[in-house]
Design a protein around this motif. Structure first.
Motif, PDB file in Angstrom:
ATOM      1  N   ILE A  66      32.252   8.601   8.496  1.00 17.71           N
ATOM      2  CA  ILE A  66      33.312   9.418   7.898  1.00 17.71           C
ATOM      3  C   ILE A  66      33.889  10.388   8.923  1.00 17.71           C
ATOM      4  O   ILE A  66      35.106  10.508   9.057  1.00 17.71           O
ATOM      5  CB  ILE A  66      32.791  10.160   6.646  1.00 17.71           C
ATOM      6  CG1 ILE A  66      32.574   9.164   5.509  1.00 17.71           C
ATOM      7  CG2 ILE A  66      33.765  11.261   6.228  1.00 17.71           C
ATOM      8  CD1 ILE A  66      31.870   9.749   4.308  1.00 17.71           C
ATOM      9  N   SER A  67      33.036  11.063   9.657  1.00 19.56           N
ATOM     10  CA  SER A  67      33.539  12.056  10.612  1.00 19.56           C
ATOM     11  C   SER A  67      34.310  11.413  11.761  1.00 19.56           C
ATOM     12  O   SER A  67      35.304  11.971  12.224  1.00 19.56           O
ATOM     13  CB  SER A  67      32.405  12.921  11.144  1.00 19.56           C
ATOM     14  OG  SER A  67      31.526  12.161  11.949  1.00 19.56           O
ATOM     15  N   PHE A  70      37.355   8.913   9.439  1.00 18.67           N
ATOM     16  CA  PHE A  70      38.088   9.380   8.270  1.00 18.67           C
ATOM     17  C   PHE A  70      37.989  10.889   8.084  1.00 18.67           C
ATOM     18  O   PHE A  70      38.235  11.402   7.006  1.00 18.67           O
ATOM     19  CB  PHE A  70      37.556   8.704   6.996  1.00 18.67           C
ATOM     20  CG  PHE A  70      37.583   7.208   7.062  1.00 18.67           C
ATOM     21  CD1 PHE A  70      38.751   6.497   6.855  1.00 18.67           C
ATOM     22  CD2 PHE A  70      36.418   6.501   7.324  1.00 18.67           C
ATOM     23  CE1 PHE A  70      38.777   5.122   6.918  1.00 18.67           C
ATOM     24  CE2 PHE A  70      36.430   5.115   7.388  1.00 18.67           C
ATOM     25  CZ  PHE A  70      37.614   4.425   7.181  1.00 18.67           C
ATOM     26  N   ILE A  74      38.728  12.394   4.185  1.00 26.07           N
ATOM     27  CA  ILE A  74      37.666  12.388   3.177  1.00 26.07           C
ATOM     28  C   ILE A  74      36.827  13.650   3.327  1.00 26.07           C
ATOM     29  O   ILE A  74      36.436  14.008   4.429  1.00 26.07           O
ATOM     30  CB  ILE A  74      36.763  11.148   3.319  1.00 26.07           C
ATOM     31  CG1 ILE A  74      37.581   9.877   3.085  1.00 26.07           C
ATOM     32  CG2 ILE A  74      35.577  11.218   2.367  1.00 26.07           C
ATOM     33  CD1 ILE A  74      36.807   8.602   3.344  1.00 26.07           C
ATOM     34  N   PRO A  76      33.285  14.820   2.861  1.00 25.77           N
ATOM     35  CA  PRO A  76      31.962  14.234   2.636  1.00 25.77           C
ATOM     36  C   PRO A  76      31.098  15.003   1.633  1.00 25.77           C
ATOM     37  O   PRO A  76      30.114  14.488   1.140  1.00 25.77           O
ATOM     38  CB  PRO A  76      31.327  14.220   4.022  1.00 25.77           C
ATOM     39  CG  PRO A  76      32.034  15.280   4.771  1.00 25.77           C
ATOM     40  CD  PRO A  76      33.433  15.340   4.206  1.00 25.77           C
TER      41      PRO A  76
END
Length: 78
Positions: A66-67, A70, A74, A76
């Motif tokens: 994610i980091s 995205f 997003i 987290p």
């Protein structure tokens, strides 16, 4: 023929390995399992000898993805 990895380091980018070690829950889990920073980290194995990720490792991998890919899209925490 299937690839059979024995160590995290053989299948993960060195930067991602560093991120895994910097995750407190992963670091604690790996140290409790007898792993040493600076040495290759063994993949966990199920009773049949197949590698798997623990829930702690999986959560850290998701956070890294994610980091990296995205981070601006997003949250987290949610």
């Amino acid at each position: 023929m299937a690839v059979n990895f024995k160590y995290w380091d053989d299948c993960v980018d060195p930067g991602d390995m560093e991120a895994m070690w910097k995750t407190p829950e992963v670091r604690a889990e790996w140290l409790d399992a007898g792993e040493t920073r600076g040495q290759k980290v063994h993949l966990s194995r199920d009773p049949d000898g197949q590698p798997y990720l623990t829930q702690t490792e999986m959560k850290a991998v998701v956070g890294i993805i994610i980091s990296k890919h995205f981070g601006s899209q997003i949250d987290p925490v949610k």
